[in-house]
Scaffold this motif. Sequence first.
Motif, short mmCIF file in Angstrom:
data_model
loop_
_atom_site.label_atom_id
_atom_site.label_comp_id
_atom_site.label_asym_id
_atom_site.label_seq_id
_atom_site.Cartn_x
_atom_site.Cartn_y
_atom_site.Cartn_z
N LYS A 95 10.85 2.76 -5.99
CA LYS A 95 11.77 1.64 -5.82
C LYS A 95 13.04 2.09 -5.11
N LYS A 138 10.55 0.84 -1.57
CA LYS A 138 9.18 0.29 -1.51
C LYS A 138 9.08 -0.95 -2.39
N LYS A 139 8.22 -1.87 -1.99
CA LYS A 139 7.86 -2.96 -2.88
C LYS A 139 6.67 -2.45 -3.69
N THR A 140 6.76 -2.54 -5.01
CA THR A 140 5.68 -1.95 -5.81
C THR A 140 4.95 -3.01 -6.64
N SER A 172 8.77 -2.56 -11.54
CA SER A 172 7.94 -3.01 -10.41
C SER A 172 8.27 -4.44 -9.99
N ASP A 173 7.97 -4.75 -8.75
CA ASP A 173 8.23 -6.10 -8.26
C ASP A 173 7.21 -7.09 -8.81
N ALA A 213 1.87 -7.57 3.85
CA ALA A 213 2.52 -6.27 4.09
C ALA A 213 2.24 -5.74 5.50
N THR A 264 1.18 -10.51 -1.47
CA THR A 264 2.10 -9.47 -1.00
C THR A 264 1.36 -8.42 -0.16
N ASP A 290 5.34 -0.01 3.20
CA ASP A 290 6.34 -0.99 2.74
C ASP A 290 5.93 -1.53 1.36
N VAL A 291 4.63 -1.60 1.09
CA VAL A 291 4.14 -2.09 -0.20
C VAL A 291 3.17 -1.05 -0.78
#
Length: 259
Positions: free
Chosen positions: A172, A176-178, A193-194, A69, A65, A156-157
Motif C-alpha cells: 500500500k 499499489k491497489k491491493t 487492502s482496497d 488495471a 478492478t 498497479d493492482v
Amino acid sequence: MNTIPRDHPRYWSLMIREKIVEGFKNGVVVLQGVIAHGRGECFDYLIGEETIPQAYEAIKAAVATLLLADYPVISVNGNVATLVSREVVELSSIVGAKIEVNLFYRSRDREEAIKDLLIENGAKEVLGVGEDADRVIPEISSERRRVSSRGIYKADVVLIPLEDGDRAEALKRLGKKTIAIDLNPLSRTSRVSDITIVDNIVRAMPLMVKVAREMSGMSRDELYKIVQSYDNKRILSDVIKYIADRLVKLAEESLSNDI
Ligand code: ATP
C-alpha cells in the motif's frame, strides 16, 4: 493422500486439509503455512463455510478492478499454489495478469516447486523466481521483501491471497491497489487492502474465474461503476456483523437442541 470417506460430514474441509499436507510433503507449503491454514479454517467455520453475500460483492469489485488495471499481478505463495494453481492460471489469462511467486519464507527449491506446479497447471510465465526477484520492497526485512521488476514492483493492482500484514501494508505504501483474499476480516491484510474477499480461497478463486468470464465483456464505464460503488470498510463491518448475528442465532438454537 489419506482417503476420506465421501459421506464424512466434513469431507470437503478434510480434503482441503489433505491438499495442504500434500503440499507440505512436496516442499511447496511450509509449516507456518499449515498453521495459517488452521487459522483460516477457524474463520471459515464462523462464516458457515460458504461464500457470503459480502464476499460476492467484493469478488465483483475485485474482478472489475483487475479488468480495469493497466498491469495487474497475482501474487502466489505455497498455500495458494497447492490449493488453487489451476484457477490462478485461468484468472490470469482472463484478466491479463502476470503471476508472481511471492514467499514469506523463500528458498530456491520452494520457488521452483511452486513455479513447476503453476506450469503444470498451464502457466506460460511465472515471475519472482531466483534472479527474477530483483527488486526490494522498502521497509520489510530479509527475503520477504524481494519482488520482480517485471511483476509486483511494476504492478498497479496486486491480488494478494493469504498475505501477511507487513507486506500488505508495504505494498500500500508503494502505491499499489491491493485485493486480499483472507478469511479473517480482522487481520491487518484485510483492513489495509482496497478490496477484501472474506472467503475460503478454494471457493473464492473458482468464483472469481466465473465472474471474470461473465464480466470480461462489460464496458469500462460499467466496470468503473462497480468499483466506485464499492466500500471496503462497509464490507468488513458487514462481515463482522454477519458473523456476530450468526453466532447469536446458533447460540439461541443450541438452547433448543439436544445435541
Ligand atoms: P495479519 O498479519 O494480516 O494481521 P496473520 O498474521 O493472520 O494476519 P498470516 O498468518 O500470515 O497472517 O496469513 C494467513 C491469513 O490467511 C490468515 O488471516 C488466515 O485466516 C488466512 N487464510 C488461511 N487459509 C486461508 C484460505 N484457505 N482461504 C482464505 N484465507 C485463508
